[in-house]
Design a protein around this motif. Structure first.
Motif, PDB file in Angstrom:
ATOM      1  N   TYR A 175     -83.550 -67.286 -35.515  1.00 44.14           N
ATOM      2  CA  TYR A 175     -84.482 -68.532 -35.518  1.00 44.14           C
ATOM      3  C   TYR A 175     -85.393 -68.825 -34.829  1.00 44.14           C
ATOM      4  N   ALA A 176     -86.231 -68.588 -34.839  1.00 45.81           N
ATOM      5  CA  ALA A 176     -87.519 -68.939 -33.656  1.00 45.81           C
ATOM      6  C   ALA A 176     -86.968 -70.626 -32.673  1.00 45.81           C
ATOM      7  N   ILE A 177     -87.336 -70.140 -31.571  1.00 50.95           N
ATOM      8  CA  ILE A 177     -86.733 -72.178 -31.168  1.00 50.95           C
ATOM      9  C   ILE A 177     -87.840 -72.534 -31.111  1.00 50.95           C
ATOM     10  N   ILE A 178     -88.083 -73.848 -31.169  1.00 51.12           N
ATOM     11  CA  ILE A 178     -88.995 -75.809 -32.074  1.00 51.12           C
ATOM     12  C   ILE A 178     -88.879 -76.209 -30.802  1.00 51.12           C
ATOM     13  N   VAL A 179     -89.989 -75.845 -29.993  1.00 50.05           N
ATOM     14  CA  VAL A 179     -89.901 -77.237 -29.123  1.00 50.05           C
ATOM     15  C   VAL A 179     -89.935 -78.359 -29.181  1.00 50.05           C
ATOM     16  N   GLU A 180     -88.844 -79.435 -29.722  1.00 49.10           N
ATOM     17  CA  GLU A 180     -88.832 -81.131 -29.810  1.00 49.10           C
ATOM     18  C   GLU A 180     -89.273 -81.960 -29.226  1.00 49.10           C
ATOM     19  N   ASP A 181     -90.124 -83.084 -29.640  1.00 52.87           N
ATOM     20  CA  ASP A 181     -90.973 -83.874 -28.525  1.00 52.87           C
ATOM     21  C   ASP A 181     -89.107 -84.903 -28.121  1.00 52.87           C
ATOM     22  N   GLY A 182     -89.273 -85.607 -27.320  1.00 53.61           N
ATOM     23  CA  GLY A 182     -88.498 -85.620 -26.209  1.00 53.61           C
ATOM     24  C   GLY A 182     -86.641 -85.072 -26.150  1.00 53.61           C
ATOM     25  N   LEU A 238     -91.214 -74.259 -17.061  1.00 56.56           N
ATOM     26  CA  LEU A 238     -90.946 -73.266 -17.851  1.00 56.56           C
ATOM     27  C   LEU A 238     -92.811 -72.862 -19.265  1.00 56.56           C
ATOM     28  N   ALA A 239     -92.866 -71.722 -19.321  1.00 56.56           N
ATOM     29  CA  ALA A 239     -93.809 -71.171 -19.991  1.00 56.56           C
ATOM     30  C   ALA A 239     -93.108 -71.604 -21.786  1.00 56.56           C
ATOM     31  N   GLU A 240     -94.512 -72.149 -22.041  1.00 54.96           N
ATOM     32  CA  GLU A 240     -94.050 -72.420 -23.225  1.00 54.96           C
ATOM     33  C   GLU A 240     -94.144 -71.406 -24.223  1.00 54.96           C
ATOM     34  N   PRO A 241     -93.702 -70.884 -25.545  1.00 53.78           N
ATOM     35  CA  PRO A 241     -93.041 -69.591 -25.879  1.00 53.78           C
ATOM     36  C   PRO A 241     -94.230 -69.630 -26.790  1.00 53.78           C
ATOM     37  N   SER A 242     -94.857 -68.010 -27.054  1.00 51.61           N
ATOM     38  CA  SER A 242     -95.352 -67.501 -27.326  1.00 51.61           C
ATOM     39  C   SER A 242     -95.217 -67.023 -28.351  1.00 51.61           C
ATOM     40  N   ASP A 243     -96.305 -67.391 -29.693  1.00 56.21           N
ATOM     41  CA  ASP A 243     -96.168 -66.661 -31.017  1.00 56.21           C
ATOM     42  C   ASP A 243     -96.039 -66.029 -31.814  1.00 56.21           C
ATOM     43  N   ASP A 244     -97.496 -64.897 -30.506  1.00 58.36           N
ATOM     44  CA  ASP A 244     -97.518 -63.384 -30.741  1.00 58.36           C
ATOM     45  C   ASP A 244     -95.708 -62.540 -30.011  1.00 58.36           C
ATOM     46  N   LEU A 245     -95.340 -63.158 -28.884  1.00 58.95           N
ATOM     47  CA  LEU A 245     -94.519 -62.308 -28.420  1.00 58.95           C
ATOM     48  C   LEU A 245     -92.541 -62.768 -30.004  1.00 58.95           C
ATOM     49  N   GLU A 246     -92.717 -64.060 -29.907  1.00 57.75           N
ATOM     50  CA  GLU A 246     -92.463 -64.177 -31.458  1.00 57.75           C
ATOM     51  C   GLU A 246     -92.197 -63.376 -32.644  1.00 57.75           C
ATOM     52  N   ALA A 247     -92.839 -63.324 -33.004  1.00 53.34           N
ATOM     53  CA  ALA A 247     -93.816 -62.333 -34.408  1.00 53.34           C
ATOM     54  C   ALA A 247     -92.866 -61.140 -33.543  1.00 53.34           C
ATOM     55  N   ASP A 248     -93.506 -60.533 -32.822  1.00 49.35           N
ATOM     56  CA  ASP A 248     -92.519 -59.285 -32.238  1.00 49.35           C
ATOM     57  C   ASP A 248     -91.046 -59.203 -32.426  1.00 49.35           C
ATOM     58  N   LEU A 262     -73.005 -64.564 -36.919  1.00 48.97           N
ATOM     59  CA  LEU A 262     -73.520 -64.765 -36.131  1.00 48.97           C
ATOM     60  C   LEU A 262     -75.124 -66.150 -36.057  1.00 48.97           C
ATOM     61  N   ASP A 263     -74.720 -66.481 -35.034  1.00 47.02           N
ATOM     62  CA  ASP A 263     -76.432 -67.554 -35.172  1.00 47.02           C
ATOM     63  C   ASP A 263     -77.196 -67.094 -33.597  1.00 47.02           C
ATOM     64  N   LEU A 264     -78.435 -66.430 -34.110  1.00 41.67           N
ATOM     65  CA  LEU A 264     -79.402 -66.185 -32.959  1.00 41.67           C
ATOM     66  C   LEU A 264     -80.685 -67.343 -33.097  1.00 41.67           C
ATOM     67  N   ILE A 265     -80.876 -67.388 -31.198  1.00 41.30           N
ATOM     68  CA  ILE A 265     -82.475 -68.068 -31.668  1.00 41.30           C
ATOM     69  C   ILE A 265     -83.080 -67.234 -30.710  1.00 41.30           C
ATOM     70  N   TYR A 266     -83.787 -67.007 -30.503  1.00 39.39           N
ATOM     71  CA  TYR A 266     -85.471 -66.106 -29.954  1.00 39.39           C
ATOM     72  C   TYR A 266     -86.534 -66.956 -29.860  1.00 39.39           C
ATOM     73  N   GLY A 267     -86.877 -66.253 -29.057  1.00 36.18           N
ATOM     74  CA  GLY A 267     -87.891 -67.204 -28.186  1.00 36.18           C
ATOM     75  C   GLY A 267     -87.858 -67.907 -26.987  1.00 36.18           C
ATOM     76  N   THR A 268     -86.748 -67.546 -26.204  1.00 40.59           N
ATOM     77  CA  THR A 268     -86.259 -68.876 -25.163  1.00 40.59           C
ATOM     78  C   THR A 268     -87.475 -68.767 -23.933  1.00 40.59           C
ATOM     79  N   PRO A 269     -88.122 -69.918 -23.979  1.00 36.84           N
ATOM     80  CA  PRO A 269     -88.925 -69.722 -22.247  1.00 36.84           C
ATOM     81  C   PRO A 269     -87.990 -68.051 -20.692  1.00 36.84           C
ATOM     82  N   GLU A 290     -87.208 -65.217 -22.079  1.00 40.17           N
ATOM     83  CA  GLU A 290     -86.728 -64.262 -22.449  1.00 40.17           C
ATOM     84  C   GLU A 290     -87.654 -62.709 -22.956  1.00 40.17           C
ATOM     85  N   SER A 291     -87.364 -61.474 -22.984  1.00 35.56           N
ATOM     86  CA  SER A 291     -88.291 -60.502 -22.708  1.00 35.56           C
ATOM     87  C   SER A 291     -88.113 -60.006 -24.494  1.00 35.56           C
ATOM     88  N   LEU A 292     -88.786 -58.887 -24.928  1.00 37.03           N
ATOM     89  CA  LEU A 292     -88.556 -57.681 -26.411  1.00 37.03           C
ATOM     90  C   LEU A 292     -87.481 -57.203 -26.122  1.00 37.03           C
TER      91      LEU A 292
END
Length: 408
Positions: free
Chosen positions: A223-230, A242-252, A191-198, A200-202
């Motif tokens: 995988y942490a979400i990556i905001v790719e240009d385009g 939408l808010a930009e993903p938070s590095d601190d929240l992604e680490a948590d 199963l593949d999961l993505i975290y850090g989506t704008p 998304e709470s802890l």
């Protein structure tokens, strides 16, 4: 569609590789990646080389398996003519896109072509990615009967508003169904999961990880979400929607996932991947991280053999035109120099649990180890045994570790 191809020299029409690619080939593992570039809808965060029906412009999904089989047959001839030792494939991975948008019989035909041209080692790992809403029990049974051993479902989240933000179309309630169907067919499940989506709470993330663990898959990726240009997501963030993903929240979120997965008996073996047992690790992805050889089939697919990397024409119509003409679909390539190969060896090797032999590092890299241990980035006990392995803090700061190891 998707990120631009890298810079490099033009690839020859016959696809032949330089002599350096053959050196030591018999000692390296060989795998095959098959890119299936079709999606029903384009997810807002995705910049992969994928196409919806309206974007095909002259290519037909129904013809794709035949084109891919044409490249598989060509690949064996190219490797033989380049003097590369013939080896059976240890792994085959169908990715995308959504491979299971194609009929199961087409996927099996492409696998049969790989088997017919190269052979498969006994116990070969054969995986397909799948969206939960792109397969039914009969599809999975056909894949298993045809030689597939593993399916990787793009679960991403168990929370409806997070799935909506990602433009994912499946109902979270379908996950238990597809897992059961895969099990009934005799397939291993990832199963593949993505975290850090704008948005998304802890707590949202906890719910997703717990739901995934509750299905007892053999393997999980996070995988942490990556905001790719385009991408649509990048445009939404730029406009303030939408808010930009938070590095601190992604680490948590990463630490929470690691705690929950370890508590459920899963062991990390690569920064973003956990397995229920060593035998359930993705052997195909490990081959990438170890620098083995693989041939990438399909539009925009990348290949690597003996320090030579090349990439195919991106659009399915351009890809099909080259294959039908008897030409290599490769449009560019690069021969990695010693410095680049060493950088990639360190970059990829630090990400996996088995780590790096400290004695294989440069003098500067060896000097950096003591400081990395002091900063709790590298496991001290493993280092005393001569192996560089990341701590959990080191996994969060893996890029910084690599930079320090590569300093003179």
């Amino acid at each position: 569609m998707g990120a631009a191809l890298p810079l490099g020299e033009p690839a020859p029409l016959d696809g032949l590789l330089p002599a350096s690619a053959a050196v030591g080939a018999a000692e390296r593992a060989f795998g095959v990646y098959v890119h299936v570039p079709f999606c029903r809808v384009r997810c807002g965060y995705c910049d992969f080389n994928t196409y919806t029906a309206s974007e095909l412009r002259g290519a037909r999904q129904v013809d794709y398996a035949d084109h891919a089989i044409g490249e598989v047959r060509m690949s064996r001839r190219v490797l033989a003519a380049s003097g590369v030792a013939e080896r059976p494939a240890e792994t085959v991975f169908f990715g995308g896109g959504t491979p299971t948008l194609l009929p199961s019989d087409d996927l099996v035909r492409m696998l049969d072509a790989v088997r017919g041209e190269f052979g498969l080692v006994p116990g070969a790992e054969v995986t397909t990615e799948a969206n939960p809403d792109s397969v039914g029990p009969d599809d999975l049974a056909r894949l298993a009967d045809g030689g597939f051993t593993r399916v990787s479902f793009g679960m991403q989240s168990a929370v409806p508003h997070v799935l909506a933000a990602l433009d994912r179309t499946h109902d979270p309630e379908r996950i238990p169904l597809v897992v059961r169907w895969a099990r009934d067919a005799g397939l291993d499940v990832s199963l593949d999961l993505i975290y850090g989506t704008p948005g998304e709470s802890l707590d949202d993330w906890r719910r997703s990880v717990e739901a995934a663990v509750g299905e007892r898959p053999d393997h999980l990726s996070a995988y942490a979400i990556i905001v790719e240009d385009g991408t649509k997501l990048a445009r939404q963030i730029r406009r303030g929607e939408l808010a930009e993903p938070s590095d601190d929240l992604e680490a948590d979120m990463y630490e929470l996932a690691d705690d929950l997965l370890a508590g459920a008996g899963y062991e990390w073996y690569e920064v973003s991947n956990w397995a229920a047992a060593p035998g359930q690790r993705s052997r195909h992805n490990l081959a990438y991280w170890r620098g083995d050889d693989w041939w990438g089939v399909g539009p925009g697919a990348h290949s690597h053999v003996g320090g030579v990397r090349w990439w195919n024409a991106r659009h399915p119509a351009a890809y099909a035109e080259r294959v039908n003409a008897g030409h290599s679909p490769a449009v560019g390539r690069e021969v990695l120099d010693a410095t680049t190969r060493e950088t990639e060896r360190v970059l990829l090797g630090t990400r996996i649990r088995e780590g790096l032999d400290i004695g294989s590092l440069s003098a500067g890299g060896r000097r950096a180890v003591a400081g990395l241990i002091a900063d709790d980035l590298v496991d001290a006990k493993a280092a005393l045994a001569g192996v560089l392995t990341l701590t959990r803090r080191g996994r969060l700061l893996a890029d910084a570790v690599v930079r320090r190891l590569l300093e003179d």
